[in-house]
Design a protein around this motif. Sequence first.
Motif, PDB file in Angstrom:
ATOM      1  N   UNK A 105      -2.277  -6.119   5.083  1.00 40.84           N
ATOM      2  CA  UNK A 105      -1.420  -6.408   3.945  1.00 40.84           C
ATOM      3  C   UNK A 105      -0.338  -5.340   3.864  1.00 40.84           C
ATOM      4  N   UNK A 106       0.862  -5.755   3.529  1.00 44.10           N
ATOM      5  CA  UNK A 106       1.997  -4.846   3.383  1.00 44.10           C
ATOM      6  C   UNK A 106       2.505  -4.894   1.952  1.00 44.10           C
ATOM      7  N   UNK A 107       2.865  -3.738   1.432  1.00 45.38           N
ATOM      8  CA  UNK A 107       3.437  -3.655   0.084  1.00 45.38           C
ATOM      9  C   UNK A 107       4.798  -3.002   0.184  1.00 45.38           C
ATOM     10  N   UNK A 108       5.810  -3.706  -0.294  1.00 44.62           N
ATOM     11  CA  UNK A 108       7.183  -3.190  -0.247  1.00 44.62           C
ATOM     12  C   UNK A 108       7.671  -2.947  -1.667  1.00 44.62           C
ATOM     13  N   UNK A 109       8.184  -1.743  -1.936  1.00 45.46           N
ATOM     14  CA  UNK A 109       8.718  -1.463  -3.281  1.00 45.46           C
ATOM     15  C   UNK A 109      10.075  -2.100  -3.463  1.00 45.46           C
ATOM     16  N   UNK A 110      10.495  -2.228  -4.720  1.00 45.78           N
ATOM     17  CA  UNK A 110      11.800  -2.808  -5.004  1.00 45.78           C
ATOM     18  C   UNK A 110      12.920  -1.918  -4.477  1.00 45.78           C
ATOM     19  N   UNK A 111      12.695  -0.610  -4.549  1.00 40.70           N
ATOM     20  CA  UNK A 111      13.688   0.339  -4.045  1.00 40.70           C
ATOM     21  C   UNK A 111      13.032   1.142  -2.920  1.00 40.70           C
ATOM     22  N   UNK A 112      13.251   2.423  -2.900  1.00 38.34           N
ATOM     23  CA  UNK A 112      12.615   3.228  -1.849  1.00 38.34           C
ATOM     24  C   UNK A 112      11.156   3.493  -2.225  1.00 38.34           C
ATOM     25  N   UNK A 146       7.062   1.054   3.962  1.00 38.27           N
ATOM     26  CA  UNK A 146       6.106   0.178   3.289  1.00 38.27           C
ATOM     27  C   UNK A 146       4.715   0.794   3.326  1.00 38.27           C
ATOM     28  N   UNK A 147       3.863   0.347   2.402  1.00 33.53           N
ATOM     29  CA  UNK A 147       2.458   0.721   2.431  1.00 33.53           C
ATOM     30  C   UNK A 147       1.698  -0.311   3.254  1.00 33.53           C
ATOM     31  N   UNK A 148       0.822   0.174   4.122  1.00 34.78           N
ATOM     32  CA  UNK A 148       0.041  -0.690   4.996  1.00 34.78           C
ATOM     33  C   UNK A 148      -1.429  -0.548   4.647  1.00 34.78           C
ATOM     34  N   UNK A 149      -2.106  -1.662   4.458  1.00 34.53           N
ATOM     35  CA  UNK A 149      -3.544  -1.647   4.211  1.00 34.53           C
ATOM     36  C   UNK A 149      -4.209  -2.505   5.281  1.00 34.53           C
ATOM     37  N   UNK A 150      -5.116  -1.887   6.015  1.00 30.65           N
ATOM     38  CA  UNK A 150      -5.947  -2.590   6.990  1.00 30.65           C
ATOM     39  C   UNK A 150      -7.334  -2.696   6.391  1.00 30.65           C
ATOM     40  N   UNK A 151      -7.822  -3.915   6.211  1.00 30.03           N
ATOM     41  CA  UNK A 151      -9.086  -4.105   5.503  1.00 30.03           C
ATOM     42  C   UNK A 151      -9.932  -5.148   6.213  1.00 30.03           C
ATOM     43  N   UNK A 194       9.617  -3.704  -9.112  1.00 25.16           N
ATOM     44  CA  UNK A 194       8.484  -4.592  -8.852  1.00 25.16           C
ATOM     45  C   UNK A 194       8.108  -4.588  -7.373  1.00 25.16           C
ATOM     46  N   UNK A 195       6.835  -4.526  -7.103  1.00 25.81           N
ATOM     47  CA  UNK A 195       6.329  -4.528  -5.736  1.00 25.81           C
ATOM     48  C   UNK A 195       6.202  -5.974  -5.244  1.00 25.81           C
ATOM     49  N   UNK A 196       6.346  -6.141  -3.949  1.00 23.10           N
ATOM     50  CA  UNK A 196       6.000  -7.417  -3.325  1.00 23.10           C
ATOM     51  C   UNK A 196       4.969  -7.142  -2.239  1.00 23.10           C
ATOM     52  N   UNK A 197       3.899  -7.920  -2.249  1.00 18.32           N
ATOM     53  CA  UNK A 197       2.803  -7.737  -1.297  1.00 18.32           C
ATOM     54  C   UNK A 197       2.691  -8.989  -0.438  1.00 18.32           C
TER      55      UNK A 197
END
Length: 412
Positions: A181-188, A220-225, A261-264
């Motif tokens: 799963x990837x999480x992208x912030x609205x800005x940096x 981006x934030x990366x989550x491996x689960x 707002x984050x988008x995942x």
Amino acid sequence: MATSGRNRRAPASTPPKDAWLVDVADAASRDAGGVPVQLLGDYLPLLADAAVSGRRPKRAELETVSLLGRQAAERGISAGRVVQLYLSAARRLWQELPMVVRTRDREAVRAAAAAVLHVIDEAVATLAEGYAEARRDLVRREETLRRELVDDLLRGDSDLGALVERAEPFGLDLARVHQVALAAPARRLPDTDAAISALESVIFDRLGDRDVLVATKDGMLVVLAPAEPAAAGLASPAAALPNDLGQLMHGELNRLRHGRPWRVAVGRAHPGLYGIARSYEEAREALTMAGRLRVDQRVVNAHDLLVYRVLIRDQPAIVDLVSAVLTPLTRARGGAEPLLATLEAYFGTGAVATEAAKLLHVSVRTVTYRLDRIRTLTGYDPASPEHRFTLQTAVLGAKALNWPAEPLPTAG
């Protein structure tokens, strides 16, 4: 002669001068749960010297204490236990000081206590600083190793044997089914450490700390689960398991002060090493496609956007379809966008004009007028079953290509 013999044997049975300090160190070690006495170094002699002479520790002696703090951190001993060792050693030393020190006049005893407390204060502070510095170094080293591991896992072309060995300290079983799963912030990306800590806390609580990896990549934030084996290879959204991971991540990240707002985006679950790279590519494409399609949902699933992946996989063909079928709409007053929005609403409501009008917040007459204009300009009738598939596919392709907001790609 007997007396002389007794005098010769006496030194062999007399304890060493500092034997009582050894006993103090051993007792303090037991108090601290078995922390090695070697981590005390010359701390006890420093305390004893301070009690007798009032001498303060020298810089070199404090630097040695700092090194002992680093050693404790590198051995994995908790900060609380090593501090307990030092405090317990000080307490026991004061209790066991020779009576010549303990029975002096009140002022002398007060001076001795002040000198001992000063050594304790400086030594424990220096110990903690050394410990914290070592922990920061370890965290930076682990973060570097984790980032490198994540990069290689997501690329999917590294040596499997080496990756298995590198993944083991992080608790990853590469033979299991995983999803990315990837999480992208609205800005940096905001404070990386805070974001990773927040995700780790909630995900570890829900899924456990094995087979879970949280890192950053490309802003981006990366989550491996881990995923249930039954989730691998699901062919349709109806068969998919609830997207707990994406909702869990989005809910926790929105608690942070920055980045909203984050988008995942969540890739599908796949088995094995190459399944991790595949899930990552799906999540990355889902993020990109959700932006192009102006998707309202803050959590998107790769399996929901599979049709768009199919369309853009043969980009020249879909560009040709959009160009041939939809570019005549640009000749309409107001351009192509209102007519495309009408087609999307019309097809999305089962080709029911009244429902499309409600969705668009316009009159039914406006919808029927636009549909008639589309038929006139393109030669394709949205109400005709024969033409509907071509038009709907072209509309989906236009969304995937972000047309007409962006020009159609040209053959390279």
